[in-house]
Design a protein around this motif. Structure first.
Motif, PDB file in Angstrom:
ATOM      1  N   UNK A 142       3.216 -13.429  16.013  1.00  0.00           N
ATOM      2  CA  UNK A 142       2.923 -14.755  15.503  1.00  0.00           C
ATOM      3  C   UNK A 142       3.613 -15.264  14.416  1.00  0.00           C
ATOM      4  N   UNK A 143       3.461 -16.434  14.046  1.00  0.00           N
ATOM      5  CA  UNK A 143       4.503 -17.010  12.968  1.00  0.00           C
ATOM      6  C   UNK A 143       4.013 -16.646  11.371  1.00  0.00           C
ATOM      7  N   UNK A 144       2.648 -16.282  11.192  1.00  0.00           N
ATOM      8  CA  UNK A 144       2.374 -15.614   9.903  1.00  0.00           C
ATOM      9  C   UNK A 144       2.180 -14.146  10.039  1.00  0.00           C
ATOM     10  N   UNK A 145       2.785 -13.483  10.913  1.00  0.00           N
ATOM     11  CA  UNK A 145       2.459 -12.000  11.124  1.00  0.00           C
ATOM     12  C   UNK A 145       3.066 -11.288   9.994  1.00  0.00           C
ATOM     13  N   UNK A 146       4.278 -11.664   9.370  1.00  0.00           N
ATOM     14  CA  UNK A 146       4.716 -10.871   8.147  1.00  0.00           C
ATOM     15  C   UNK A 146       3.828 -11.170   6.933  1.00  0.00           C
ATOM     16  N   UNK A 147       3.360 -12.191   6.786  1.00  0.00           N
ATOM     17  CA  UNK A 147       2.490 -12.630   5.536  1.00  0.00           C
ATOM     18  C   UNK A 147       1.132 -11.830   5.667  1.00  0.00           C
ATOM     19  N   UNK A 148       0.727 -11.674   6.867  1.00  0.00           N
ATOM     20  CA  UNK A 148      -0.749 -10.995   6.967  1.00  0.00           C
ATOM     21  C   UNK A 148      -0.426  -9.556   6.685  1.00  0.00           C
ATOM     22  N   UNK A 149       0.562  -8.986   7.444  1.00  0.00           N
ATOM     23  CA  UNK A 149       0.913  -7.776   7.258  1.00  0.00           C
ATOM     24  C   UNK A 149       1.261  -7.198   5.824  1.00  0.00           C
ATOM     25  N   UNK A 150       2.004  -8.005   5.202  1.00  0.00           N
ATOM     26  CA  UNK A 150       2.156  -7.778   3.809  1.00  0.00           C
ATOM     27  C   UNK A 150       1.062  -7.777   2.925  1.00  0.00           C
ATOM     28  N   UNK A 151      -0.011  -8.690   3.255  1.00  0.00           N
ATOM     29  CA  UNK A 151      -1.269  -8.684   2.404  1.00  0.00           C
ATOM     30  C   UNK A 151      -2.004  -7.233   2.811  1.00  0.00           C
ATOM     31  N   UNK A 152      -1.984  -6.822   3.989  1.00  0.00           N
ATOM     32  CA  UNK A 152      -2.721  -5.599   3.974  1.00  0.00           C
ATOM     33  C   UNK A 152      -1.894  -4.488   3.385  1.00  0.00           C
ATOM     34  N   UNK A 153      -0.841  -4.436   3.608  1.00  0.00           N
ATOM     35  CA  UNK A 153       0.045  -3.336   3.065  1.00  0.00           C
ATOM     36  C   UNK A 153      -0.020  -3.477   1.254  1.00  0.00           C
ATOM     37  N   UNK A 154      -0.181  -4.562   0.908  1.00  0.00           N
ATOM     38  CA  UNK A 154      -0.365  -4.677  -0.657  1.00  0.00           C
ATOM     39  C   UNK A 154      -1.615  -4.154  -0.990  1.00  0.00           C
ATOM     40  N   UNK A 155      -2.953  -4.409  -0.118  1.00  0.00           N
ATOM     41  CA  UNK A 155      -4.222  -3.868  -0.436  1.00  0.00           C
ATOM     42  C   UNK A 155      -4.094  -2.393  -0.246  1.00  0.00           C
ATOM     43  N   UNK A 156      -3.639  -1.891   0.625  1.00  0.00           N
ATOM     44  CA  UNK A 156      -3.507  -0.259   0.871  1.00  0.00           C
ATOM     45  C   UNK A 156      -2.749   0.263  -0.371  1.00  0.00           C
ATOM     46  N   UNK A 157      -1.646  -0.451  -0.896  1.00  0.00           N
ATOM     47  CA  UNK A 157      -0.820   0.078  -1.812  1.00  0.00           C
ATOM     48  C   UNK A 157      -1.597   0.035  -3.131  1.00  0.00           C
ATOM     49  N   UNK A 158      -2.379  -0.947  -3.283  1.00  0.00           N
ATOM     50  CA  UNK A 158      -3.328  -1.010  -4.317  1.00  0.00           C
ATOM     51  C   UNK A 158      -4.242   0.195  -4.514  1.00  0.00           C
ATOM     52  N   UNK A 159      -4.657   0.461  -3.403  1.00  0.00           N
ATOM     53  CA  UNK A 159      -5.842   1.689  -3.230  1.00  0.00           C
ATOM     54  C   UNK A 159      -4.885   2.902  -3.592  1.00  0.00           C
ATOM     55  N   UNK A 160      -3.911   3.199  -2.904  1.00  0.00           N
ATOM     56  CA  UNK A 160      -2.972   4.209  -3.425  1.00  0.00           C
ATOM     57  C   UNK A 160      -2.723   4.591  -4.807  1.00  0.00           C
ATOM     58  N   UNK A 161      -2.301   3.558  -5.453  1.00  0.00           N
ATOM     59  CA  UNK A 161      -2.165   3.342  -6.703  1.00  0.00           C
ATOM     60  C   UNK A 161      -3.214   3.692  -7.735  1.00  0.00           C
ATOM     61  N   UNK A 162      -4.286   2.948  -7.364  1.00  0.00           N
ATOM     62  CA  UNK A 162      -5.571   2.911  -8.222  1.00  0.00           C
ATOM     63  C   UNK A 162      -6.492   4.122  -8.036  1.00  0.00           C
ATOM     64  N   UNK A 163      -6.201   4.787  -6.932  1.00  0.00           N
ATOM     65  CA  UNK A 163      -7.184   6.032  -6.738  1.00  0.00           C
ATOM     66  C   UNK A 163      -6.502   7.387  -6.594  1.00  0.00           C
ATOM     67  N   UNK A 164      -5.146   7.165  -6.436  1.00  0.00           N
ATOM     68  CA  UNK A 164      -4.369   8.680  -6.537  1.00  0.00           C
ATOM     69  C   UNK A 164      -3.325   8.788  -7.272  1.00  0.00           C
ATOM     70  N   UNK A 165      -2.456   7.629  -7.417  1.00  0.00           N
ATOM     71  CA  UNK A 165      -1.105   7.878  -8.146  1.00  0.00           C
ATOM     72  C   UNK A 165      -1.485   7.812  -9.689  1.00  0.00           C
ATOM     73  N   UNK A 166      -2.288   6.610 -10.033  1.00  0.00           N
ATOM     74  CA  UNK A 166      -2.650   6.380 -11.618  1.00  0.00           C
ATOM     75  C   UNK A 166      -3.962   6.027 -11.483  1.00  0.00           C
ATOM     76  N   UNK A 167      -4.960   6.970 -11.280  1.00  0.00           N
ATOM     77  CA  UNK A 167      -6.175   6.592 -10.942  1.00  0.00           C
ATOM     78  C   UNK A 167      -6.971   5.968 -12.013  1.00  0.00           C
ATOM     79  N   UNK A 168      -7.842   4.925 -11.696  1.00  0.00           N
ATOM     80  CA  UNK A 168      -8.773   4.367 -12.283  1.00  0.00           C
ATOM     81  C   UNK A 168     -10.235   4.866 -12.318  1.00  0.00           C
ATOM     82  N   UNK A 169     -10.846   4.939 -13.297  1.00  0.00           N
ATOM     83  CA  UNK A 169     -12.112   5.740 -12.920  1.00  0.00           C
ATOM     84  C   UNK A 169     -13.151   5.107 -12.088  1.00  0.00           C
TER      85      UNK A 169
END
Length: 208
Positions: A142-169
């Motif tokens: 669909x026309x908005x697939x890239x925007x939706x996928x980008x939002x998903x990967x951004x959320x997952x990337x935030x999880x990786x960063x804040x929980x594993x790479x530079x963990x927040x308590x």
């Protein structure tokens, strides 16, 4: 060149017996990277463990950095299993995405590999971009697939960063199931098709 010389020329740099495979080199390299770390692992050591000539590693992977990238890519592909994640019930896709990421990062071997410095971070970025993001775009369509996928990967990337790479308590203290409960609604919203808003449907011009 006689037959004996031609055979010797073709086999130079390759071990006798069964032909070497990329998989055997990657397996040997993974064990050494885990045992010694990136900087103390040499291509000569990997070649010895895999039973191949070091020139063959350079031929397949270009450099130690290229070999390490392949080790990380294989580990990500095996753990995340993108086909399995995308192939289930669409209603539970957000749960599977979170579970796949946390399962990968909770794995002790993977965590040890990611501690290898900038090389590991670069591979992770490339994997999220070229594999997960690209596959999500294709899956969603669909026309908005890239925007939706980008939002998903951004959320997952935030999880990786804040929980594993530079963990927040707070994120670091949550269990994987609690992480799933916290992020699944956001992922569900990110995956939902965007409503198209036009001047015709709003009854107003683009300029108000």
């Amino acid at each position: 060149m006689n037959n004996v010389a031609a055979t010797a020329a073709r086999s130079r740099g390759r071990p006798r017996g069964h032909p070497p495979t990329r998989a055997s080199i990657v397996s040997a390299a993974r064990a050494l990277f885990l045992e010694r770390g990136y900087r103390r692992t040499t291509l000569r050591a990997v070649a010895g463990a895999a039973g191949v000539d070091a020139a063959l590693i350079a031929y397949h992977f270009g450099s130690k950095k290229g070999l390490f990238a392949q080790v990380m890519q294989v580990h990500c592909a095996e753990a995340l299993a993108v086909d399995d994640v995308l192939g289930g019930d669409p209603a539970t896709l957000p749960d599977r995405l979170v579970d796949a990421v946390t399962a990968l990062w909770e794995d002790a071997d993977f965590r040890q590999l990611t501690a290898q410095g900038d090389e590991a971070a670069e591979v992770i970025r490339e994997y999220l971009e070229s594999e997960l993001l690209a596959r999500l775009v294709e899956f969603l369509g669909g026309r908005d697939a890239t925007a939706r996928a980008t939002a998903v990967v951004t959320i997952l990337g935030g999880l990786i960063y804040t929980r594993y790479l530079n963990p927040l308590p707070t994120p670091a203290a949550l269990t994987p199931s609690a992480i799933r409960g916290a992020l699944a609604p956001a992922l569900r919203a990110a995956l939902a098709p965007r409503a198209r808003t036009t001047a015709a449907t709003s009854g107003r011009s683009a300029f108000g």
